[in-house]
Scaffold this motif. Structure first.
Motif, short mmCIF file in Angstrom:
data_model
loop_
_atom_site.label_atom_id
_atom_site.label_comp_id
_atom_site.label_asym_id
_atom_site.label_seq_id
_atom_site.Cartn_x
_atom_site.Cartn_y
_atom_site.Cartn_z
N ARG A 297 -9.42 77.03 15.88
CA ARG A 297 -9.45 75.91 14.93
C ARG A 297 -9.32 74.58 15.69
N ILE A 298 -8.33 74.54 16.60
CA ILE A 298 -8.12 73.29 17.34
C ILE A 298 -9.32 73.00 18.23
N SER B 77 -3.71 83.13 5.68
CA SER B 77 -2.69 82.11 5.46
C SER B 77 -3.06 81.19 4.30
N HIS C 136 -9.23 82.99 5.17
CA HIS C 136 -8.09 83.31 6.02
C HIS C 136 -6.86 83.69 5.21
N SER D 29 -5.55 80.05 15.95
CA SER D 29 -5.20 78.62 15.93
C SER D 29 -5.92 77.87 17.05
N TRP D 30 -6.12 78.54 18.21
CA TRP D 30 -6.84 77.90 19.31
C TRP D 30 -8.26 77.55 18.88
#
Lengths: 150, 214
Positions: free
Chosen positions: A72-73, B183, B181, A69-70
């Motif tokens: 992506r952000i 998800s 991915h 997630s890091w």
């Protein structure tokens, strides 16, 4: 999962080398105005530190240190920083992406200097996070790899 | 053709000939190669030699990018992609690849024919050096004040183009994320999917083992 006793020399050397690779990446980034280099090259070098870490210590360890997630952000933040620098100069009364008004010292072209640093940092974020993200995405599809496969 | 620059620096000239021979050998070698791992490594070596060549031609920024992206990042990504597929190139009958081979030969001949129209190396009167390139060299110190003209062109004069490049990279990464991915593949049964890929993987290993036995 990689055996912690496995590849002892590789693991030790990687631990020594990775900080220097990252430092070199930052040098390439911030020295881009004066010598060869810039955001694209520095971004790849920064991504390679993470890739090297994942190759030696395993993908799980790497994802514990830097989650997907890091990345992506971070990639989105890079593009936004670049576009935002352009918007800032627009609101300061110049053309989009003309950095001159970013600093009052127009005579020494400090605005240009800061603008270039900002957008190069945006490129660094976008490139480094995207390359690392691609690496994660490809490698995490395979649960485990045996040495015989090569 | 103008051979003045060969005489002015014969060392540079023979170095370039050596690079060219190395590139040709790598290209021929990768035609013969069947292992995809070896092919990936050869592509990396090809990029590295290109990077050295660019450095010899004083295009250090391009050389740096080629070494970092071409030899480094794309080799890593190719290796990652290699994990998801077979390890060897499938053997095809010559009638199947002859057409593509001829197409590539024709394309290569066209490209070589096109280079005959190029200006001589380092020609100060070539369009790239005489018009906009010269303007950049003259104006950068006055307008941007950055010693590296390449950075000034990339980040300031052509800031719009570079913004587009950053966006292309970001969009490419995002697309791969959406495609690959975990998800993002919720709609169908994740466990079932893992089962089948695992079986396919086992099948592949079985086939590889049979192939190596025979």
């Amino acid at each position: 999962m990689i055996n912690p006793e496995h590849h002892l020399i590789l693991r030790y050397v990687a631990r020594l080398v990775i900080p220097f690779v990252a430092l070199f990446g930052l040098y390439v980034q911030f020295h881009g105005d004066f010598g060869p280099g810039g955001g694209f090259q520095a971004g790849v070098i920064m991504a390679v530190t993470l890739v090297l870490y994942a190759l030696i210590f395993g993908l799980d360890e790497a994802q514990k240190a830097v989650p997907v997630s890091w990345l992506r952000i971070g990639a989105a933040a890079g593009v936004l920083l670049y576009a935002g620098t352009g918007l800032a100069s627009l609101f300061l009364g110049e053309n989009y992406l003309n950095y001159t008004p970013l600093h009052p010292d127009v005579a020494h072209k400090k605005g240009q200097h800061y603008g270039i640093l900002l957008i190069e940092f945006g490129i660094l974020l976008a490139v480094a996070n995207t390359i690392a993200l691609l690496f994660y995405l490809f490698t995490e599809r395979l649960s485990d790899m045996r040495d015989e496969d090569w | 053709m103008n051979f003045d620059y060969v005489m002015s620096d014969p060392y540079l000239f023979f170095l370039q000939i050596a690079f060219m021979i190395a590139l040709a050998l790598l290209a021929i070698g990768s035609l013969m190669m069947r292992s995809l791992f070896a092919l990936t490594m050869m592509a990396g070596a090809y990029s590295l030699i290109c990077a050295m060549w660019f450095a010899v031609l004083d295009a250090v920024d391009v050389a740096f990018t080629e070494a970092a992206v071409g030899a480094g990042a794309s080799t890593i990504l190719m290796l990652g992609a290699l994990l998801l597929t077979k390890r060897e190139v499938a053997v095809r009958h010559w009638t199947k690849w002859l057409l593509s081979f001829l197409t590539i030969l024709a394309l290569g001949a066209l490209l070589i024919y096109a280079t005959l129209d190029m200006p001589a190396f380092g020609d100060p009167l070539s369009p790239a050096n005489a018009t906009v390139g010269r303007a950049y060299l003259e104006q950068t110190a006055k307008e941007v004040g950055v010693p590296n003209v390449v950075t000034a062109v990339l980040a300031s004069y052509r800031g719009f183009d570079t913004l587009g490049e950053a966006m292309v990279i970001f969009c490419a990464g995002l697309t791969v994320f959406i495609l690959l991915h975990k998800s993002m593949s919720k709609p169908y049964d994740a466990e079932d999917h893992e089962e089948t890929t695992y079986k396919a993987d086992e099948n592949m290993r079985g086939q590889a083992a049979e192939a190596s036995e025979s």
